[in-house]
Structure formats: structure tokens, C-alpha cells
Write a protein that holds these residues in place. Sequence first.
Motif, short mmCIF file in Angstrom:
data_model
loop_
_atom_site.label_atom_id
_atom_site.label_comp_id
_atom_site.label_asym_id
_atom_site.label_seq_id
_atom_site.Cartn_x
_atom_site.Cartn_y
_atom_site.Cartn_z
N THR B 295 29.92 37.35 41.18
CA THR B 295 29.92 38.79 40.91
C THR B 295 31.09 39.23 40.04
OG1 THR B 295 31.07 39.21 42.97
CG2 THR B 295 28.68 39.39 43.04
N GLU B 296 32.15 38.44 40.02
CA GLU B 296 33.33 38.85 39.24
C GLU B 296 34.12 37.60 38.85
OE1 GLU B 296 35.53 42.03 41.23
OE2 GLU B 296 37.25 41.57 39.96
N VAL B 298 37.92 36.63 37.24
CA VAL B 298 39.23 37.11 36.75
C VAL B 298 40.09 35.89 36.38
CG1 VAL B 298 41.27 38.50 37.29
CG2 VAL B 298 39.07 39.05 38.34
N LYS B 307 34.78 36.04 42.38
CA LYS B 307 34.19 36.68 43.56
C LYS B 307 32.73 36.26 43.64
CE LYS B 307 36.53 40.76 45.14
NZ LYS B 307 36.76 42.15 44.88
N ASP B 309 29.03 36.43 46.06
CA ASP B 309 28.32 37.17 47.10
C ASP B 309 27.43 36.20 47.87
OD1 ASP B 309 27.33 40.05 48.01
OD2 ASP B 309 25.59 38.70 47.84
N SER B 314 31.08 39.47 50.50
CA SER B 314 31.79 39.20 49.26
C SER B 314 33.02 38.34 49.57
CB SER B 314 32.21 40.53 48.63
OG SER B 314 32.86 40.28 47.42
N ILE B 331 28.86 35.79 35.18
CA ILE B 331 28.50 36.75 36.23
C ILE B 331 26.98 36.73 36.41
CG2 ILE B 331 28.45 39.23 36.82
CD1 ILE B 331 31.22 39.38 35.45
#
Lengths: 259, 355
Positions: B295-296, B298, B307, B309, B314, B331
Motif C-alpha cells: 500500500t505504501e 518509502v 506498508k 495490507d 496494515s 503499490i
Amino acid sequence: MTFKKLSISMSFAVFVMYGVLILSLFYFYNGSLFFDTLISERTLFSIRLSLFTATVATLVSVFCAVPSAYALSRFRFPGRQLIDTILELPMIVSPVALGAVVLIFFNTPPGVFLQERGVHFVFTIYGIFLAQFITTVGIAIRLIKAAMDEIPVRYEEVARTLGASPLKAFFTVTIPLSKKGIIAASILTWAKALGEFGATVTIAGSMAMKTETIPIAIFMRLASADIEGTAVLVLILITIGLGTLYGVRLLTRKTTSLT
Amino acid sequence: MPLIELKNIQKHVLKDINLIVRDKELLALVGPNGAGKTTILNIIAGLTDYKGEVLFDGNKMDHTPPHKRGVGYLFQDLALFPHLDVASNIAYGLRIQHYPEATIEGRVKELMDALHITRLEKRYPQSLSGGEKQRVAIARAIAPFQKILLLDEPTASLDIQTSKYLRMELCALLKKLEITAIFVMHDLLGAEEIADRIAILHKGTIEQISRPGDIFFNPRTRMVSEFIGMPNILDCNDCRVLSSGLIEVVSGNMTIVLPYEGSTIKKIAIPPHDIYISDTKPPGPALNRYRATVTEIVPLRSVVRIKVDINGNSLLTELSMEAFDEMDLDIGREVFVIIKLRRLRYVEEFDDYHK
């Protein structure tokens, strides 16, 4: 020729130069004369005087040098840099000049007062002590400071946290750990005092059987063209000097293997 | 009454430090390099000047020199006296304080026995191993009946096994001798093992001081959260005891099997580096393995935080930059996630932290 060979050759060249100089002394070697000169009262007086004055001057120098070296090694205080620079004086100013400065001082009112009311230095054995002291104390401080710089301050901090006052930490940790360095410095100081000439001749003069240390005896014999006698005294000085330095080498080697 | 109190301490990087260390407490000062940890120890020991107040049992110590503070200090570099043998090193503080010879002998023997170094009695520091030196230094630091001990990275130079063993032993000894101790550590895991409380220090400020569990489950600042590795905290809705010391906990729509002897767990902390991502289905049993969606992403300096799910839960994970480049993640992409807890941190009842 490689750089390695060149550098080794250069070190040998220097060695040969000194070797030839020392060997040249034997050109004037005459067995019976050597022995006669060696056991003559005047020579024995010079040896005794030199050993005595060098030992006293070294003891006083080291006594003053240990606390001074500790202060310079451990503390940051105003004037520290200035003191550190002044210590180089005996190394950068010729001993004759140092001696001249002392003589000039003794001609100023405080100097005259000191000579009249205290100790008479000029042309006496005390002058020899003074000459040897002023030419060696700076070097003694420098050498002992170098030994103390090698000892991490951390040992003293540990001692402090275990209940030792700064003085106790100094005597139970710093002194034992720098002991070998202090002894090595003392021996070198002694050797330097033993060979001291310029300041001694300026302050104490060159008086036979009075202020005649070995270097002064060499100067006096050379001045009277007594080559054989000069050679004998130089050999005595070289033997004592090299013997001392060899002792320092042995001591330093043991110190290194301990740490 | 608190045994050690620091009030408005300022020195170099330290900005207005206030700290209370309780009697007989083991406090760990943890933080990155340059945070001011060792400076705090030096201030307590009186080895450096400072602004502010240091109090022991309510008495001001600011003008008391180090040798009168009664504070033992285990320095990071140990600094065993090289001119003294092991027994004399340990006896140094007692001798310098003029304890009777019988007391000195008794105390040295007691500590050598406690730290298992009796056989080293006549050896010199140069001939000791790292672990042995550490033990001798500990014995020396507490020998003069010190009630406060400061330890600067006490086990940092040792291998992981020796370090862990010595930490536990040291902790037991300090508790037995009722010594108040402040440890400086950079390793949070090590601190967790021994400390009653942990203070997280960052750029001269105490970011958080609390019990180890509070730091993991309730990090108060972003810095603390980052420092402890931003663990995923999962609330457990249901627990089911499996056979042979295993428990299955349900958190949201996820079930996790954990090695655990009891019957209830309220919360668990899962560090991101204990969660592994794979783009292919991993072989072996399906225990603690899940399908997840990215989902993310970084990217940081050496790692990439991702991140994922898992059935509505999460979770934050970490991948090395190389692994991330190999996997070509985006993503929305579906991946496989494996949870392998190297250490189980959990809350059994509320306010009851375990590790």
C-alpha cells in the motif's frame, strides 16, 4: 641504486664518520701514558667532580621536572604554551649564551644580592651545578612530559572514582606507569649534564682541580697541546656516554614489551 | 527518597536534563552516538564541570570531588591498571581508602568468586581476554562498597553470546548487592534485558523515560518510535491455546501463532525487520505466512519501508535496498509476507509488559 639501499648507505656513512673519529683517538694511544693519565689525581678529580655534579644536577632537574611535566601534560592553564616554548631554550640557545645570561644576571642587583647573601655561584662548584641544571631542566621536563603523555588520563579518572585524591592518583598510578620513562629521561639528563661545557666554563670557569669537569679538562688539555691526555679524557667521556645510552636503549625496549 | 537526582543539567550537547534514579534501580540510558549519554555519567561521577545540580539522597554533590562521591564507574575502555595484577586492581580502591587488610582480602575474594575470576588472581591485565578484563573491571568498580555504579557500554566490545551472558550475570549481582546502576547502551535490546527503566536520549534531551514495555507499546515521540524501529502493535481480539507451548492469537482478520505458555495476550509488538516479503510463494507450512497487498513504499537511505495490507491489517515492513531492487515492487502489487519473530514482546494484561 634503490632508495632502500641509498638510505641504508647513508646511515652507514654517518656511522663510519663517527667510527673513524673515535678510532683516530687511538692514533695517539700510548699504553703507559693512557694508564698514567687515567689514574692521575687530576683526571680522577675531574671524573669524580663530573659524576658528582651531574648526579646532583640531574636529581634537582628531575625533582623539578616531574611536577612541571605533569602540569604541562595534564592541565590547560594560561601561559602553558609560553612555558612549553621556553623549555626549548637550552636546545635552541647555545650553552655559552645561557651561561652568559646567568653571568649577566649575577651582575644585576638581585643577582648580586643572591651571591652575597645566598650561594656564591660564579667560579665555584655551585656554578657547575647551576650550569648543568639550567641546561638540562628544560630537556628533562620535555622528556618526562613525553612519558606522561603516553599514559592515558583515564587511569587517573578510574583512580579518582575509586577514592583516590589527585595526589594519591598521581603517586599510585601516574608515577608507577611512567616510572620507566622517568628513569630513561633521568639517564639522558645525566648524560647531557655530564657532557655540559659551554655554560659551565662561562659560569664556573676553568680552574684546575677546582671547577675542572671532564669536558673542561678536555678543553684545558687541548689548549695546552696535550693531545694524548685529551684523547684519554675524550675516550672516558665517550665510554660513559655510550654506556649510558645503551642502558637507556635496554630500558626503553623493556618498556615497549610491557605495554 | 531518590538516590540520584539531576536538576537542570547543562553541558555541551545536554540541554536542561532532569532525571531521577530511584534507590537500587537499574536505569539504562539509550540513544544514538553523540546524544550525551557518557556526559551524563561523567557529570554524576564529578569528572566534568556542568551547570545545574546533582543530588545523592537529597545532598548536593556539585562541589564534591570524584573521590568523595562514592560512585563506581566502569569506563568503556575499562582502563585496568597495567602495573597491577588482577587482585591488586580489585583491591586498589579499598587500599587507597585504608580499609583493614582483612576486609580487603575478604572483599576481593568475595567479588572474584562472584564474578568467577578467582583463577585470574595473579594475572596481569595484558594477558586477559576481553570478557575477563570486563569482569575484573566490574569487580574493581564496586569493590570499595560503592552504592552507585555507572557503566559505559559495559558489554559493547564483547561477542553477542558473552555479552548477553555477562549482562544477565551483572544484573543479578547488582540486584544482590543492592547497587543503583546507570548503564549507557546504544543497543536497545541489551538494555531491555537488564533495565528497570530505560531513558531514551537524543541530541541532549531525554525523549522518554519509562519501563521497557512502555517504550515499545507507547513511544511518546516520533524520535523514540524511529529509534525502537517503529514496531507494529497489534491488538489481540482472541486467543486459542495450541499444544506444546504455542498460542494462536487473532488480530483483526489475521491469525498469528506464537510460542507462549500462558492463555491470553492482549497486545504484541512486531518490529518491521521481523516481517519478510517475498514475491514468490515461500515453501514450507503456511504458519504465519500471508498474502498481502503493497500500500505504501518509502525509500530511506539503506532500507525501504513498505506498508502492506493483510486482510485489513496494515503492517510496516523493511526491505534492504538490494532486495527491493530485485523484487521490483509497486503499490497495489500482491506479495507474500512471513512473520518470524526473533523476540516476542507482548502485553499479557493491560500495563503488564513482557519480553
